[in-house]
Design a protein around this motif. Sequence first.
Motif: not given
Length: 319
Positions: A187-191, A208-213, A230-234
Amino acid sequence: METARPNSSGRDRKTTRRTGQQLGRTAPDPGAARLLGAQHRSSSRARRVIVGGLAIAGALVLAGCDSVAGIPGDEPAPAAVTTPPAAVPTIHATSAAPAPSAAAPSTGAVAELPAAVQRWANDLKTSTIAQLQAKCWTIAPKNVSDMYSDEQPILAALAQPGTATEDSVTWKTRTTTVSVERAALDTGYACPRVASAGADIAYNDADARHTVRRYLARVVGTPLDAADKDGTYPLVCKAAPATWDPAGTGKAIAAPLANNPGKLTGVTKFADQEISSETLRGDYLAVEVPVTNSAGVTKTRTFTLVAGEQGYCIGDVSP
Protein backbone atom coordinates in the motif's frame (compact mmCIF):
# COMPACT_ATOMS: atom_id res chain seq x y z
CA MET A 1 -4.51 32.46 37.45
CA GLU A 2 -4.30 36.12 38.41
CA THR A 3 -7.52 38.13 38.12
CA ALA A 4 -7.80 41.79 37.11
CA ARG A 5 -6.63 44.01 39.98
CA PRO A 6 -8.48 47.35 40.70
CA ASN A 7 -6.50 50.49 39.89
CA SER A 8 -7.39 52.04 43.24
CA SER A 9 -9.29 50.62 46.20
CA GLY A 10 -11.64 52.54 48.49
CA ARG A 11 -9.09 52.27 51.28
CA ASP A 12 -6.45 53.94 49.06
CA ARG A 13 -8.76 56.81 48.17
CA LYS A 14 -9.54 57.52 51.86
CA THR A 15 -5.84 57.55 52.72
CA THR A 16 -5.12 59.92 49.85
CA ARG A 17 -7.89 62.31 50.98
CA ARG A 18 -6.70 62.35 54.59
CA THR A 19 -3.10 62.90 53.53
CA GLY A 20 -4.11 65.82 51.31
CA GLN A 21 -6.05 67.46 54.12
CA GLN A 22 -3.17 67.01 56.55
CA LEU A 23 -0.77 68.65 54.12
CA GLY A 24 -3.16 71.49 53.45
CA ARG A 25 -3.73 70.43 49.82
CA THR A 26 -6.98 70.66 47.96
CA ALA A 27 -9.08 67.40 48.02
CA PRO A 28 -9.54 65.62 44.65
CA ASP A 29 -12.26 67.19 42.53
CA PRO A 30 -15.59 65.31 42.03
CA GLY A 31 -14.77 64.44 38.37
CA ALA A 32 -11.61 62.60 39.36
CA ALA A 33 -13.49 60.73 42.07
CA ARG A 34 -16.14 59.63 39.60
CA LEU A 35 -13.41 58.41 37.22
CA LEU A 36 -11.76 56.35 39.97
CA GLY A 37 -15.13 54.87 40.93
CA ALA A 38 -15.86 53.90 37.35
CA GLN A 39 -12.47 52.19 37.08
CA HIS A 40 -13.18 50.24 40.26
CA ARG A 41 -16.60 49.13 39.00
CA SER A 42 -15.06 48.14 35.63
CA SER A 43 -12.39 46.05 37.39
CA SER A 44 -15.05 44.33 39.50
CA ARG A 45 -17.03 43.46 36.39
CA ALA A 46 -13.82 42.10 34.80
CA ARG A 47 -13.34 39.80 37.80
CA ARG A 48 -16.92 38.55 37.48
CA VAL A 49 -16.47 37.89 33.73
CA ILE A 50 -13.26 35.93 34.30
CA VAL A 51 -14.74 33.83 37.11
CA GLY A 52 -17.93 33.22 35.11
CA GLY A 53 -15.89 32.22 32.06
CA LEU A 54 -13.89 29.73 34.12
CA ALA A 55 -17.08 28.20 35.49
CA ILE A 56 -18.55 27.79 31.99
CA ALA A 57 -15.29 26.28 30.69
CA GLY A 58 -15.24 23.83 33.59
CA ALA A 59 -18.81 22.76 32.87
CA LEU A 60 -17.96 22.14 29.21
CA VAL A 61 -14.95 19.99 30.14
CA LEU A 62 -17.06 17.90 32.52
CA ALA A 63 -19.78 17.48 29.90
CA GLY A 64 -17.18 16.40 27.34
CA CYS A 65 -16.09 13.51 29.57
CA ASP A 66 -19.51 11.87 29.13
CA SER A 67 -20.18 12.94 25.56
CA VAL A 68 -18.94 9.69 23.94
CA ALA A 69 -20.53 6.37 24.77
CA GLY A 70 -19.19 2.93 23.99
CA ILE A 71 -15.76 1.44 24.52
CA PRO A 72 -13.09 4.12 25.21
CA GLY A 73 -10.53 4.42 22.43
CA ASP A 74 -12.50 2.08 20.18
CA GLU A 75 -14.12 4.85 18.17
CA PRO A 76 -12.85 5.97 14.73
CA ALA A 77 -9.58 7.85 14.65
CA PRO A 78 -9.78 11.58 15.38
CA ALA A 79 -8.77 14.21 12.85
CA ALA A 80 -5.06 14.86 12.67
CA VAL A 81 -3.72 17.61 14.93
CA THR A 82 -0.86 19.75 13.71
CA THR A 83 2.04 19.76 16.16
CA PRO A 84 4.08 22.98 16.51
CA PRO A 85 7.74 22.44 15.58
CA ALA A 86 8.81 23.14 19.18
CA ALA A 87 6.66 20.26 20.43
CA VAL A 88 8.27 17.62 18.18
CA PRO A 89 10.44 15.31 20.29
CA THR A 90 14.14 15.17 19.59
CA ILE A 91 15.28 11.80 18.25
CA HIS A 92 18.90 10.90 18.83
CA ALA A 93 20.89 9.75 15.84
CA THR A 94 21.49 6.39 17.46
CA SER A 95 17.75 5.57 17.20
CA ALA A 96 17.39 6.42 13.53
CA ALA A 97 16.16 3.57 11.36
CA PRO A 98 18.19 2.37 8.37
CA ALA A 99 17.58 3.74 4.89
CA PRO A 100 14.66 2.11 3.07
CA SER A 101 14.84 -0.47 0.36
CA ALA A 102 12.24 -0.78 -2.39
CA ALA A 103 10.67 -3.95 -1.01
CA ALA A 104 11.25 -6.85 1.35
CA PRO A 105 12.25 -10.28 0.05
CA SER A 106 9.56 -12.95 -0.07
CA THR A 107 11.17 -14.91 2.79
CA GLY A 108 14.36 -14.88 4.81
CA ALA A 109 16.55 -12.10 6.21
CA VAL A 110 15.67 -8.44 5.65
CA ALA A 111 18.73 -6.20 5.80
CA GLU A 112 16.98 -2.87 5.22
CA LEU A 113 13.57 -1.44 6.00
CA PRO A 114 10.99 -1.68 3.22
CA ALA A 115 10.05 1.79 1.93
CA ALA A 116 6.49 1.55 3.28
CA VAL A 117 7.77 0.89 6.81
CA GLN A 118 10.40 3.63 6.57
CA ARG A 119 7.70 6.21 5.77
CA TRP A 120 5.82 5.20 8.91
CA ALA A 121 9.01 5.20 11.01
CA ASN A 122 9.72 8.76 9.89
CA ASP A 123 6.25 9.81 11.03
CA LEU A 124 6.68 8.03 14.36
CA LYS A 125 9.56 10.40 15.15
CA THR A 126 7.61 13.60 14.48
CA SER A 127 3.88 12.87 14.86
CA THR A 128 1.51 12.97 17.80
CA ILE A 129 -0.56 9.92 18.75
CA ALA A 130 -3.64 11.63 17.28
CA GLN A 131 -1.84 12.06 13.96
CA LEU A 132 -0.69 8.43 13.97
CA GLN A 133 -4.25 7.28 14.71
CA ALA A 134 -5.46 9.18 11.66
CA LYS A 135 -2.71 7.77 9.44
CA CYS A 136 -3.01 4.22 10.79
CA TRP A 137 -6.79 3.96 10.36
CA THR A 138 -6.58 0.21 9.72
CA ILE A 139 -5.76 -0.27 13.43
CA ALA A 140 -8.12 0.45 16.34
CA PRO A 141 -7.22 3.89 17.77
CA LYS A 142 -6.75 2.50 21.29
CA ASN A 143 -4.25 -0.03 19.98
CA VAL A 144 -2.34 2.70 18.14
CA SER A 145 -2.10 4.63 21.39
CA ASP A 146 -0.98 1.58 23.36
CA MET A 147 1.55 0.31 20.82
CA TYR A 148 3.17 3.55 19.64
CA SER A 149 3.47 5.44 22.93
CA ASP A 150 7.20 4.66 23.37
CA GLU A 151 9.08 5.21 20.13
CA GLN A 152 12.65 4.46 21.18
CA PRO A 153 12.27 0.65 21.63
CA ILE A 154 10.39 0.49 18.32
CA LEU A 155 13.10 2.33 16.41
CA ALA A 156 15.75 0.19 18.10
CA ALA A 157 13.98 -2.96 16.87
CA LEU A 158 13.64 -1.58 13.34
CA ALA A 159 17.39 -0.92 13.31
CA GLN A 160 17.97 -4.70 13.56
CA PRO A 161 17.85 -7.09 10.60
CA GLY A 162 14.32 -8.36 10.01
CA THR A 163 12.85 -11.70 9.09
CA ALA A 164 10.32 -12.12 6.27
CA THR A 165 7.71 -14.85 6.01
CA GLU A 166 4.86 -15.28 3.54
CA ASP A 167 2.53 -13.33 5.87
CA SER A 168 4.68 -10.70 7.56
CA VAL A 169 8.04 -9.06 8.15
CA THR A 170 9.25 -8.92 11.77
CA TRP A 171 12.00 -7.11 13.67
CA LYS A 172 12.97 -8.02 17.23
CA THR A 173 15.08 -7.00 20.17
CA ARG A 174 15.11 -8.56 23.61
CA THR A 175 12.34 -6.21 24.72
CA THR A 176 10.30 -5.40 21.61
CA THR A 177 8.74 -7.10 18.60
CA VAL A 178 7.64 -5.06 15.57
CA SER A 179 5.76 -6.78 12.75
CA VAL A 180 4.02 -5.62 9.59
CA GLU A 181 1.65 -7.58 7.37
CA ARG A 182 2.94 -8.36 3.89
CA ALA A 183 -0.22 -6.95 2.31
CA ALA A 184 0.40 -3.58 3.98
CA LEU A 185 3.78 -3.26 2.29
CA ASP A 186 2.06 -3.02 -1.08
CA THR A 187 0.00 0.00 0.00
CA GLY A 188 3.02 2.29 0.27
CA TYR A 189 2.47 3.09 3.96
CA ALA A 190 2.70 0.26 6.47
CA CYS A 191 1.67 0.68 10.11
CA PRO A 192 3.26 -2.16 12.08
CA ARG A 193 2.03 -3.87 15.20
CA VAL A 194 4.17 -3.83 18.34
CA ALA A 195 4.50 -6.24 21.24
CA SER A 196 6.59 -5.70 24.36
CA ALA A 197 9.00 -8.08 26.07
CA GLY A 198 9.79 -9.68 22.73
CA ALA A 199 6.42 -11.46 22.67
CA ASP A 200 4.69 -12.63 19.53
CA ILE A 201 2.21 -10.30 17.86
CA ALA A 202 -1.39 -10.96 18.88
CA TYR A 203 -4.76 -9.47 17.88
CA ASN A 204 -7.39 -8.46 20.45
CA ASP A 205 -11.11 -7.69 20.74
CA ALA A 206 -10.59 -4.07 19.75
CA ASP A 207 -9.15 -5.30 16.45
CA ALA A 208 -12.25 -7.41 15.81
CA ARG A 209 -14.64 -4.54 16.59
CA HIS A 210 -12.63 -2.20 14.37
CA THR A 211 -12.79 -4.72 11.52
CA VAL A 212 -16.60 -4.73 11.74
CA ARG A 213 -16.65 -0.93 11.99
CA ARG A 214 -14.61 -0.63 8.79
CA TYR A 215 -16.80 -3.18 7.01
CA LEU A 216 -20.03 -1.38 7.90
CA ALA A 217 -18.55 2.01 7.06
CA ARG A 218 -17.92 0.69 3.56
CA VAL A 219 -21.43 -0.73 3.30
CA VAL A 220 -23.09 2.61 4.14
CA GLY A 221 -20.77 4.51 1.80
CA THR A 222 -18.59 6.33 4.34
CA PRO A 223 -15.32 4.36 4.64
CA LEU A 224 -12.87 5.44 7.32
CA ASP A 225 -10.49 6.35 4.50
CA ALA A 226 -11.00 6.69 0.76
CA ALA A 227 -8.40 3.95 0.24
CA ASP A 228 -10.27 1.45 2.44
CA LYS A 229 -11.53 -0.85 -0.32
CA ASP A 230 -11.95 -4.60 -0.38
CA GLY A 231 -9.47 -5.13 -3.20
CA THR A 232 -6.63 -3.61 -1.17
CA TYR A 233 -7.81 -4.32 2.37
CA PRO A 234 -9.95 -7.49 2.41
CA LEU A 235 -12.05 -7.87 5.57
CA VAL A 236 -14.10 -10.97 4.65
CA CYS A 237 -12.63 -14.44 5.17
CA LYS A 238 -11.77 -16.30 1.99
CA ALA A 239 -14.06 -19.04 0.76
CA ALA A 240 -11.13 -21.38 0.13
CA PRO A 241 -9.64 -23.23 1.78
CA ALA A 242 -12.77 -24.28 3.65
CA THR A 243 -11.72 -23.79 7.28
CA TRP A 244 -14.82 -22.16 8.82
CA ASP A 245 -15.96 -24.04 11.95
CA PRO A 246 -16.93 -21.67 14.82
CA ALA A 247 -19.01 -24.36 16.56
CA GLY A 248 -16.11 -26.82 16.63
CA THR A 249 -18.00 -29.58 14.80
CA GLY A 250 -14.90 -30.88 13.08
CA LYS A 251 -16.58 -30.34 9.69
CA ALA A 252 -15.15 -27.11 8.26
CA ILE A 253 -16.99 -25.27 5.50
CA ALA A 254 -16.35 -22.19 3.38
CA ALA A 255 -16.93 -18.90 5.22
CA PRO A 256 -20.65 -18.15 4.55
CA LEU A 257 -20.21 -14.41 3.97
CA ALA A 258 -17.67 -15.05 1.23
CA ASN A 259 -20.34 -16.86 -0.80
CA ASN A 260 -23.11 -14.39 0.07
CA PRO A 261 -21.55 -10.89 0.23
CA GLY A 262 -24.91 -9.14 -0.15
CA LYS A 263 -26.26 -10.06 3.29
CA LEU A 264 -26.29 -6.43 4.40
CA THR A 265 -27.64 -4.90 1.21
CA GLY A 266 -29.94 -1.99 2.09
CA VAL A 267 -28.21 -1.02 5.34
CA THR A 268 -27.96 2.78 5.55
CA LYS A 269 -26.39 3.36 8.97
CA PHE A 270 -25.10 1.63 12.08
CA ALA A 271 -24.70 2.53 15.76
CA ASP A 272 -20.95 2.94 15.91
CA GLN A 273 -20.84 3.59 19.66
CA GLU A 274 -22.89 0.50 20.50
CA ILE A 275 -20.55 -2.10 19.04
CA SER A 276 -19.80 -4.90 21.52
CA SER A 277 -17.92 -8.18 21.37
CA GLU A 278 -17.88 -11.61 22.99
CA THR A 279 -15.27 -14.36 22.82
CA LEU A 280 -16.42 -17.67 21.31
CA ARG A 281 -14.59 -20.95 20.94
CA GLY A 282 -10.89 -20.83 20.10
CA ASP A 283 -9.94 -17.91 17.85
CA TYR A 284 -13.56 -17.05 17.01
CA LEU A 285 -15.25 -13.92 18.29
CA ALA A 286 -18.77 -12.45 17.95
CA VAL A 287 -19.35 -8.72 17.42
CA GLU A 288 -22.83 -7.24 17.79
CA VAL A 289 -23.94 -3.91 16.36
CA PRO A 290 -27.36 -2.30 15.67
CA VAL A 291 -27.85 -1.54 11.97
CA THR A 292 -30.65 0.38 10.25
CA ASN A 293 -32.03 -0.32 6.77
CA SER A 294 -33.54 2.02 4.20
CA ALA A 295 -37.03 1.47 5.69
CA GLY A 296 -35.80 2.86 9.02
CA VAL A 297 -35.90 -0.51 10.78
CA THR A 298 -33.07 -1.10 13.26
CA LYS A 299 -31.90 -4.59 14.11
CA THR A 300 -28.87 -5.91 15.97
CA ARG A 301 -26.70 -8.05 13.72
CA THR A 302 -24.08 -10.50 14.95
CA PHE A 303 -20.81 -10.73 13.03
CA THR A 304 -18.66 -13.81 13.57
CA LEU A 305 -14.93 -13.34 13.06
CA VAL A 306 -11.82 -15.46 13.37
CA ALA A 307 -8.24 -14.38 14.09
CA GLY A 308 -5.59 -15.34 11.57
CA GLU A 309 -1.98 -14.54 10.77
CA GLN A 310 -2.96 -11.10 9.43
CA GLY A 311 -5.69 -10.15 11.87
CA TYR A 312 -9.43 -10.77 12.09
CA CYS A 313 -11.65 -11.53 9.12
CA ILE A 314 -15.47 -11.68 9.02
CA GLY A 315 -16.86 -15.09 8.15
CA ASP A 316 -20.56 -14.73 8.76
CA VAL A 317 -23.35 -12.27 9.65
CA SER A 318 -26.63 -13.22 11.32
CA PRO A 319 -29.81 -12.74 9.24
